[in-house]
Design a protein around this motif. Structure first.
Motif, PDB file in Angstrom:
ATOM      1  N   ARG A 195       0.861  -1.192   0.000  1.00  0.00           N
ATOM      2  CA  ARG A 195       0.000   0.000   0.000  1.00  0.00           C
ATOM      3  C   ARG A 195       0.896   1.241   0.000  1.00  0.00           C
ATOM      4  O   ARG A 195       1.221   1.792   1.051  1.00  0.00           O
ATOM      5  N   VAL A 196       1.308   1.657  -1.181  1.00  0.00           N
ATOM      6  CA  VAL A 196       2.240   2.769  -1.312  1.00  0.00           C
ATOM      7  C   VAL A 196       1.465   4.066  -1.525  1.00  0.00           C
ATOM      8  O   VAL A 196       0.631   4.164  -2.427  1.00  0.00           O
ATOM      9  N   GLU A 249      -3.325   5.446  10.819  1.00  0.00           N
ATOM     10  CA  GLU A 249      -3.429   4.120  10.219  1.00  0.00           C
ATOM     11  C   GLU A 249      -2.291   3.201  10.626  1.00  0.00           C
ATOM     12  O   GLU A 249      -2.043   2.179  10.005  1.00  0.00           O
ATOM     13  N   GLY A 250      -1.564   3.531  11.666  1.00  0.00           N
ATOM     14  CA  GLY A 250      -0.448   2.702  12.088  1.00  0.00           C
ATOM     15  C   GLY A 250       0.875   3.275  11.612  1.00  0.00           C
ATOM     16  O   GLY A 250       0.956   4.382  11.064  1.00  0.00           O
ATOM     17  N   GLU A 251       1.927   2.508  11.833  1.00  0.00           N
ATOM     18  CA  GLU A 251       3.274   2.988  11.514  1.00  0.00           C
ATOM     19  C   GLU A 251       3.566   2.820  10.021  1.00  0.00           C
ATOM     20  O   GLU A 251       3.261   1.794   9.414  1.00  0.00           O
ATOM     21  N   PHE A 274       7.531   8.652  -0.333  1.00  0.00           N
ATOM     22  CA  PHE A 274       6.764   7.417  -0.393  1.00  0.00           C
ATOM     23  C   PHE A 274       6.395   7.020   1.040  1.00  0.00           C
ATOM     24  O   PHE A 274       7.256   6.942   1.911  1.00  0.00           O
ATOM     25  N   HIS A 275       5.124   6.757   1.279  1.00  0.00           N
ATOM     26  CA  HIS A 275       4.660   6.251   2.572  1.00  0.00           C
ATOM     27  C   HIS A 275       4.241   4.799   2.367  1.00  0.00           C
ATOM     28  O   HIS A 275       3.317   4.523   1.584  1.00  0.00           O
ATOM     29  N   ILE A 276       4.902   3.871   3.070  1.00  0.00           N
ATOM     30  CA  ILE A 276       4.582   2.456   2.938  1.00  0.00           C
ATOM     31  C   ILE A 276       4.422   1.877   4.337  1.00  0.00           C
ATOM     32  O   ILE A 276       5.288   2.079   5.193  1.00  0.00           O
ATOM     33  N   PRO A 277       3.330   1.161   4.613  1.00  0.00           N
ATOM     34  CA  PRO A 277       3.178   0.546   5.936  1.00  0.00           C
ATOM     35  C   PRO A 277       4.371  -0.353   6.255  1.00  0.00           C
ATOM     36  O   PRO A 277       4.800  -1.149   5.409  1.00  0.00           O
ATOM     37  N   PHE A 282       8.452  -4.601   5.693  1.00  0.00           N
ATOM     38  CA  PHE A 282       9.318  -5.560   6.376  1.00  0.00           C
ATOM     39  C   PHE A 282       8.640  -6.906   6.591  1.00  0.00           C
ATOM     40  O   PHE A 282       9.035  -7.683   7.474  1.00  0.00           O
ATOM     41  N   ALA A 283       7.613  -7.193   5.797  1.00  0.00           N
ATOM     42  CA  ALA A 283       6.941  -8.484   5.906  1.00  0.00           C
ATOM     43  C   ALA A 283       7.916  -9.652   5.694  1.00  0.00           C
ATOM     44  O   ALA A 283       7.886 -10.637   6.441  1.00  0.00           O
TER      45      ALA A 283
END
Length: 654
Positions: A195-196, A249-251, A274-277, A282-283
């Protein structure tokens, strides 16, 4: 306490400690390194994307300058209709802009591709101050909602001057911000499953583009409340990353890349983020951590059971194995284990002995290989994916004038002016695609001297790491010889050309250009049938086959000059099996020589005829003289019979 009990406790403790240490090492080094690598890759992706945006803006800056220099636009005599037509042609050609306009010095719209607001005065704005008031190019300094199309646009403007340098007005282009979507989408295509969120802001923090907040474009400053953003702006780094909470929405992992400009486009202080959960980014790390914990738990449990069950039987063999392993680790590759049992310990000992033997052979092979590499005349490098040198040989040090320690602290960018850091990522992708190839380039020595080199490189991937094995050869002498040969061929009075096996002209010298009347550019687009005046295309093809079979040929033919004149030529052709086959031919104009030979033959024939006539005349003259002598002699004899003296004195002919 028995030794076996102590051994059990010791081994159990060691197993637990090793498991904990292994997990710590995996977490502290492998997992953190993966996080660092992933973050670095995304930072590089953001910086690359910002570079691509700058390249796009640089191209648009060039477009507006070209349009401002158009002869119709700057003539001063063109009608609005002429200017509008030219603007439409420009827009249709580039297919990038929503509209193009021309304003006079009073900011009155004279022409526009949309055909609206003609004759109206535009309000003062950034692009008008730059282009009309200050006479400079305005490149992406003005970003706002276009009055005509009601969409966010990037404005480009350039002053229009006539031949005397007088400013007539300005041309203005409007590029929709939507044009950036393709660049940005392509940049994070490897992360399509994540989710970028993408934001692009100006130097004041105003939102210029967003793939998740289109309503806030040109209205909001979304990062002003972000403390990490303030610290990033105040720093000197052009790119970086922070972790932050985003919209409750979290970190998220936020990766910044500030604009650096491109060539003569200095940029306007834009920043891309870029904002990426973090759970998406790091999944893989989290999955690896879970697997590592599970694996280590299983290994630890199995180790405990194995230790308890076999501690007594294996203690001595393990000690021997440990001692042998220490000896091998210390460099004694002749160390072996003397265990004769047929159980797993015996098999392990045998495997260890085989491993030690294989290791010794491999080490000897490696030493021989290293000796060859160190003493080869070509420079040798092992290069990592980050362009840094991992290994070099003696020839590399001699070629560039550095010690091996100095080279191992350097990178490709330090030795090659043709591989700057900004292009390395793109070059590396090309290398990976081509795997193995060679090319010519330039190198730089320690004293700053530029040398010409031939590079032969091979891409290697081993255990997830990427390397380049590179051999470099100094070709200064070869380049010098090539230059001398080219100079000789250019200065020879005979024509020279190089053909492929289809009769296409690949190279030609100035002498043949003068001989044929064609320019070099014209000849390089021609084939033999375009010039040959004696042989048909079928005969030419057969002649080429003959040259290929015999390796060469020497013959005369006729060529047709550009002005239509036919000339006689003498050709020496030779075949070389290089680059798919090449024909090298020297061409000599023998027209004058053949004309001279023909004239000599004609003159020789004329002289032969004249000589025959002269001999015939001489024969007649001598016969007449003999008859006259005989007549004079008869007259003298008759006078004697009459008692008179001789009348003629007779001389014998010579």
């Amino acid at each position: 306490m028995k030794f076996s009990t102590k051994l059990n406790l010791l081994l159990l403790s060691v197993a637990l400690l090793l498991s904990g240490a292994a997990f710590y090492v995996i977490h502290a080094f492998t997992l953190e390194a993966m996080e660092t690598q992933i973050t670095g890759h995304i930072e590089d992706m953001a910086a690359h994307t910002m570079d691509e945006i700058d390249k796009l803006l640089f191209e648009r800056q060039g477009d507006i300058q070209i349009l401002a220099g158009d002869s119709i636009i700057r003539s001063g005599d063109s009608t609005p209709e002429d200017i509008t037509k030219r603007l439409i042609e420009f827009r249709n050609y580039y297919k990038t802009y929503v509209s193009l306009s021309f304003f006079n010095r009073d900011r009155i719209r004279i022409a526009d591709t949309s055909g609206i607001h003609i004759g109206e005065q535009h309000h003062s704005c950034q692009w008008s101050e730059d282009a009309i008031d200050n006479g400079i190019v305005s490149a992406a300094r003005d970003v706002r909602m276009a009055e005509d199309q009601k969409i966010p646009c990037v404005y480009f403007a350039a002053p229009v001057r006539d031949k005397t340098g007088k400013t007539l007005g300005a041309v203005v282009s409007r590029m929709p911000m939507e044009k950036l979507r393709g660049i940005i989408s392509e940049s994070f295509s490897p992360y399509t499953k994540m989710r970028v969120k993408v934001d692009l802001v100006d130097r004041e923090g105003m939102l210029l583009y967003s793939n998740h907040n289109e309503k806030g474009i040109l209205k909001e400053k979304p990062w002003d409340s972000m403390e990490a953003w303030d610290s990033f702006k105040s720093g000197t780094k052009k790119s970086g990353s922070i972790r932050h909470s985003h919209s409750g929405e979290g970190e998220y992992l936020g990766v910044f890349a500030m604009e650096q400009g491109y060539l003569d486009f200095a940029g306007n202080g834009w920043t891309l983020m870029f904002h990426i959960p973090t759970e998406d980014v790091f999944a893989p790390v989290l999955r690896l951590k879970e697997k590592a914990l599970t694996l280590l738990s299983l290994i630890t449990g199995a180790s405990i059971l194995l230790i308890l069950f076999f501690s007594r039987a294996v203690s001595i063999s393990l000690i021997r194995l440990k001692d042998a392993a220490l000896r091998v680790g210390g460099g004694d590759l002749d160390a072996r284990i003397n265990v004769k049992s047929g159980d797993e310990i015996g098999q392990l000992a045998a495997a260890f002995n085989r491993m030690a033997g294989d290791l010794k052979r491999s080490w000897e092979t490696l030493k021989r290989t290293q000796f060859v590499v160190d003493h080869t005349s070509d420079a040798f490098f092992i290069i990592g994916a980050d362009a840094r040198f991992l290994s070099v040989n003696n020839a590399a040090c001699e070629m560039h004038g550095y010690s091996s320690d100095e080279l191992l602290s350097m990178s490709v960018h330090d030795l090659s002016p043709d591989f700057p850091p900004a292009r390395w990522a793109k070059n590396w992708e090309e290398i990976k695609a081509r795997r193995s190839f060679s090319f010519e380039t330039r190198g730089r020595t320690k004293d700053g001297k530029i040398i010409f080199v031939e590079v032969m490189q091979n891409y290697i991937e081993d255990q997830g790491r990427e390397y380049l094995y590179v051999f470099v050869r100094d070709i200064a002498e070869r380049k010098k010889m090539e230059g001398q040969n080219k100079m000789i061929l250019e200065r020879t009075i005979d024509g020279f050309w190089v053909l492929d096996l289809h009769g296409r002209v690949l190279e030609v010298n100035d002498s043949y250009c003068g001989m044929s009347g064609y320019s070099r550019e014209e000849l390089l687009s021609m084939r033999i049938p375009d010039i040959e005046a004696s042989e048909t295309p079928a005969e030419i093809a057969e002649h080429i086959k003959k040259v290929l079979k015999e390796g060469g040929d020497f013959f005369e033919t006729k060529h047709r000059r550009k002005d239509g004149k036919i000339i006689d030529v003498e050709i020496s052709a030779n075949f070389m099996d290089i680059e798919g086959g090449r024909l090298f031919s020297f061409v000599r104009d023998v027209t004058e020589r053949k004309r001279t030979v023909a004239l000599l033959a004609s003159e020789t024939e004329r002289l032969a005829k004249s000589n025959a006539e002269l001999e015939r005349f001489n024969s007649l003259a001598v016969g007449r003289e003999i008859k006259m002598i005989e007549l004079k002699r008869e007259i003298n004899d008759l006078l004697k019979e009459l008692g008179r003296g001789e009348k003629y004195t007779i001389h014998k002919p010579e």
